[in-house]
Design a protein around this motif. Structure first.
Motif, PDB file in Angstrom:
ATOM      1  N   GLY A  16       0.822  -1.200   0.000  1.00  0.00           N
ATOM      2  CA  GLY A  16       0.000   0.000   0.000  1.00  0.00           C
ATOM      3  C   GLY A  16       0.854   1.247   0.000  1.00  0.00           C
ATOM      4  N   GLU A  17       2.151   1.089   0.319  1.00  0.00           N
ATOM      5  CA  GLU A  17       3.095   2.201   0.280  1.00  0.00           C
ATOM      6  C   GLU A  17       4.027   2.067  -0.919  1.00  0.00           C
ATOM      7  N   ASN A  18       3.662   1.210  -1.866  1.00  0.00           N
ATOM      8  CA  ASN A  18       4.453   0.949  -3.065  1.00  0.00           C
ATOM      9  C   ASN A  18       5.857   0.460  -2.721  1.00  0.00           C
ATOM     10  N   ARG A  19       5.944  -0.326  -1.642  1.00  0.00           N
ATOM     11  CA  ARG A  19       7.213  -0.901  -1.236  1.00  0.00           C
ATOM     12  C   ARG A  19       7.073  -2.421  -1.135  1.00  0.00           C
ATOM     13  N   LEU A  20       8.214  -3.087  -1.145  1.00  0.00           N
ATOM     14  CA  LEU A  20       8.212  -4.542  -1.027  1.00  0.00           C
ATOM     15  C   LEU A  20       9.511  -4.975  -0.376  1.00  0.00           C
ATOM     16  N   GLU A  21       9.547  -6.231   0.014  1.00  0.00           N
ATOM     17  CA  GLU A  21      10.782  -6.826   0.487  1.00  0.00           C
ATOM     18  C   GLU A  21      11.067  -8.067  -0.338  1.00  0.00           C
ATOM     19  N   LEU A  22      12.312  -8.191  -0.739  1.00  0.00           N
ATOM     20  CA  LEU A  22      12.746  -9.287  -1.589  1.00  0.00           C
ATOM     21  C   LEU A  22      13.646 -10.240  -0.810  1.00  0.00           C
ATOM     22  N   LEU A  23      13.379 -11.529  -0.951  1.00  0.00           N
ATOM     23  CA  LEU A  23      14.270 -12.553  -0.434  1.00  0.00           C
ATOM     24  C   LEU A  23      15.255 -12.883  -1.548  1.00  0.00           C
ATOM     25  N   MET A  24      16.535 -12.630  -1.304  1.00  0.00           N
ATOM     26  CA  MET A  24      17.548 -12.822  -2.334  1.00  0.00           C
ATOM     27  C   MET A  24      18.302 -14.124  -2.095  1.00  0.00           C
ATOM     28  N   PHE A  25      18.618 -14.802  -3.186  1.00  0.00           N
ATOM     29  CA  PHE A  25      19.277 -16.100  -3.090  1.00  0.00           C
ATOM     30  C   PHE A  25      20.067 -16.384  -4.366  1.00  0.00           C
ATOM     31  N   LYS A  26      20.819 -17.463  -4.348  1.00  0.00           N
ATOM     32  CA  LYS A  26      21.583 -17.881  -5.519  1.00  0.00           C
ATOM     33  C   LYS A  26      21.160 -19.284  -5.934  1.00  0.00           C
ATOM     34  N   LEU A  27      21.533 -19.629  -7.162  1.00  0.00           N
ATOM     35  CA  LEU A  27      21.196 -20.945  -7.706  1.00  0.00           C
ATOM     36  C   LEU A  27      22.461 -21.685  -8.138  1.00  0.00           C
ATOM     37  N   GLY A  28      23.508 -21.557  -7.324  1.00  0.00           N
ATOM     38  CA  GLY A  28      24.738 -22.274  -7.604  1.00  0.00           C
ATOM     39  C   GLY A  28      25.771 -21.501  -8.394  1.00  0.00           C
ATOM     40  N   THR A  29      25.417 -20.264  -8.823  1.00  0.00           N
ATOM     41  CA  THR A  29      26.358 -19.411  -9.543  1.00  0.00           C
ATOM     42  C   THR A  29      26.403 -18.050  -8.851  1.00  0.00           C
ATOM     43  N   ARG A  30      27.125 -17.109  -9.426  1.00  0.00           N
ATOM     44  CA  ARG A  30      27.229 -15.785  -8.814  1.00  0.00           C
ATOM     45  C   ARG A  30      25.986 -14.932  -9.025  1.00  0.00           C
ATOM     46  N   HIS A  31      25.104 -15.316  -9.954  1.00  0.00           N
ATOM     47  CA  HIS A  31      23.897 -14.533 -10.221  1.00  0.00           C
ATOM     48  C   HIS A  31      23.002 -14.470  -8.989  1.00  0.00           C
ATOM     49  N   VAL A  32      22.380 -13.323  -8.792  1.00  0.00           N
ATOM     50  CA  VAL A  32      21.488 -13.131  -7.648  1.00  0.00           C
ATOM     51  C   VAL A  32      20.045 -13.102  -8.144  1.00  0.00           C
ATOM     52  N   PHE A  33      19.199 -13.911  -7.509  1.00  0.00           N
ATOM     53  CA  PHE A  33      17.783 -13.976  -7.845  1.00  0.00           C
ATOM     54  C   PHE A  33      16.955 -13.558  -6.634  1.00  0.00           C
ATOM     55  N   ALA A  34      15.666 -13.330  -6.860  1.00  0.00           N
ATOM     56  CA  ALA A  34      14.819 -12.909  -5.738  1.00  0.00           C
ATOM     57  C   ALA A  34      13.362 -13.245  -6.006  1.00  0.00           C
ATOM     58  N   ILE A  35      12.599 -13.380  -4.923  1.00  0.00           N
ATOM     59  CA  ILE A  35      11.143 -13.400  -4.982  1.00  0.00           C
ATOM     60  C   ILE A  35      10.628 -12.555  -3.824  1.00  0.00           C
ATOM     61  N   ASN A  36       9.385 -12.122  -3.945  1.00  0.00           N
ATOM     62  CA  ASN A  36       8.784 -11.283  -2.919  1.00  0.00           C
ATOM     63  C   ASN A  36       8.594 -12.064  -1.625  1.00  0.00           C
ATOM     64  N   SER A  78      14.169 -25.341 -13.737  1.00  0.00           N
ATOM     65  CA  SER A  78      12.906 -24.801 -14.257  1.00  0.00           C
ATOM     66  C   SER A  78      13.109 -23.550 -15.099  1.00  0.00           C
ATOM     67  N   ILE A  79      14.105 -22.747 -14.753  1.00  0.00           N
ATOM     68  CA  ILE A  79      14.327 -21.520 -15.529  1.00  0.00           C
ATOM     69  C   ILE A  79      15.401 -21.734 -16.594  1.00  0.00           C
ATOM     70  N   LYS A  80      15.701 -23.019 -16.827  1.00  0.00           N
ATOM     71  CA  LYS A  80      16.573 -23.441 -17.932  1.00  0.00           C
ATOM     72  C   LYS A  80      17.996 -22.888 -17.841  1.00  0.00           C
ATOM     73  N   MET A  81      18.524 -22.824 -16.621  1.00  0.00           N
ATOM     74  CA  MET A  81      19.948 -22.521 -16.457  1.00  0.00           C
ATOM     75  C   MET A  81      20.751 -23.773 -16.802  1.00  0.00           C
ATOM     76  N   PRO A  82      21.951 -23.616 -17.350  1.00  0.00           N
ATOM     77  CA  PRO A  82      22.781 -24.785 -17.696  1.00  0.00           C
ATOM     78  C   PRO A  82      23.067 -25.643 -16.467  1.00  0.00           C
ATOM     79  N   ALA A  83      23.133 -26.932 -16.655  1.00  0.00           N
ATOM     80  CA  ALA A  83      23.395 -27.845 -15.547  1.00  0.00           C
ATOM     81  C   ALA A  83      24.806 -27.646 -15.013  1.00  0.00           C
ATOM     82  N   LEU A  84      24.950 -27.709 -13.694  1.00  0.00           N
ATOM     83  CA  LEU A  84      26.262 -27.625 -13.073  1.00  0.00           C
ATOM     84  C   LEU A  84      26.921 -28.998 -13.072  1.00  0.00           C
ATOM     85  N   LYS A  85      28.232 -28.996 -13.013  1.00  0.00           N
ATOM     86  CA  LYS A  85      28.963 -30.264 -13.034  1.00  0.00           C
ATOM     87  C   LYS A  85      29.917 -30.346 -11.847  1.00  0.00           C
TER      88      LYS A  85
END
Length: 318
Positions: A16-36, A78-85
């Motif tokens: 209602g204040e046009n704000r959110l909080e994101l939970l940030m995480f990684k999927l085995g690489t340096r890239h940073v992902f998030a969901i609300n 699921s998001i079609k990132m290359p498989a890790l080895k």
């Protein structure tokens, strides 16, 4: 790890204040992902999972969570990132995010959890058009991570789930009021949602009633469209029958969008339905606070039809 979300109930004032909080995480690489954070029930270490022969390739099995069996989904795959080895593959799954989307609970296998950040929806941008429609992002943003500005990619979980779960857009005969349906043909509805999957679900449902659809992928674009009509001397309710809006969107969320519409006398009588994967009494309370006419938890074709019929009845009765 679940303690990281211990105060989630205290964060509801952000909406209602046009704000959110994101939970940030990684999927085995340096890239940073998030969901609300509001989609997250808990973060746990990887539990014991029972495999399900013949299930979708992205579904790793089921586990017992608080007395119920829930699916566990490999988010990286699921998001079609290359498989890790090698060693990287062994370490890619260390946590599970337990989420609630579309009235169902599921877990997503992830790597390291970083932290939770508080930001404004105005800092959240749609993914660049150059990455194409095959991506699994609803938005991107820049967040300070350990003193360094990082690109954070916000995942379109609805698209991930839609590829595993077959969503039925069929409208039941019992939901149809044929006296009203006849008047819906040729009407136009505005859909505002950052998920292309969610927009398609609504569009395909309403198309069965002969309803035309306009689409925007964030609240600010929708507000600009509505204001442009008003600035041109057009009556917004002549242009569209109603508006379906998601709660969470880049630039401006659905709560703020609704509040802005209600504060503008040129469009304050627009019928607005909040259609969101978030569920529960909290959203119902927010609907009343900002002035939405209806609240629907995704994805329920019969309820979508019920809402447009309700709006049409109002017009016919007047």
């Amino acid at each position: 790890m679940s303690s990281i979300l211990a105060s989630v109930d205290q964060r509801t004032q952000l909406v209602g204040e046009n704000r959110l909080e994101l939970l940030m995480f990684k999927l085995g690489t340096r890239h940073v992902f998030a969901i609300n954070v509001f989609k997250v029930k808990e973060v746990i270490t990887v539990p014991r999972v029972s495999q399900m022969p013949g299930s979708h390739k992205n579904l790793k099995g089921v586990t017992n969570y608080r007395g119920s069996s829930i699916p566990i989904i490999d988010l990286r795959q699921s998001i079609k990132m290359p498989a890790l080895k090698g060693d990287a593959a062994k370490k890619q799954h260390v946590n599970v995010i337990i989420t609630e989307y579309n009235r169902s609970v599921q877990g997503f296998l992830i790597g390291d959890v970083l932290n939770i950040v508080n930001t404004s929806w105005s800092n959240i941008q749609p993914p660049p058009s150059t990455i194409g429609k095959a991506n699994y992002l609803t938005a991107i943003t820049q967040i300070d991570v350990n003193g360094k500005s990082e690109l954070v990619e916000i995942i379109d979980v609805e698209k991930v789930l839609a590829e595993i779960i077959d969503y039925d857009i069929q409208i039941s005969e019992e939901a149809l009021d044929h006296n009203v349906v006849e008047h819906l043909k040729g009407q136009t509805v505005l859909i505002v949602d950052d998920s292309g999957t969610a927009r398609k679900q609504i569009r395909d449902t309403l198309a069965q009633l002969g309803i035309n659809v306009l689409e925007e992928n964030d609240g600010l674009k929708a507000l600009k469209r509505l204001r442009q009509w008003a600035d041109d001397g057009k009556k917004v309710t002549d242009e569209i029958l109603m508006m379906f809006t998601d709660a969470e969107m880049p630039e401006m969320d659905g709560y703020r969008l609704t509040a802005e519409v209600r504060e503008d006398p040129r469009m304050s009588d627009l019928f607005i339905a909040l259609n969101t994967s978030l569920s529960g009494s909290f959203n119902e309370a927010m609907v009343k606070k900002v002035g939405c006419n209806r609240f629907i938890s995704k994805f329920q074709p019969d309820l979508l039809v019920d809402v447009v019929q309700e709006r049409m009845r109002e017009i016919l009765d007047n």
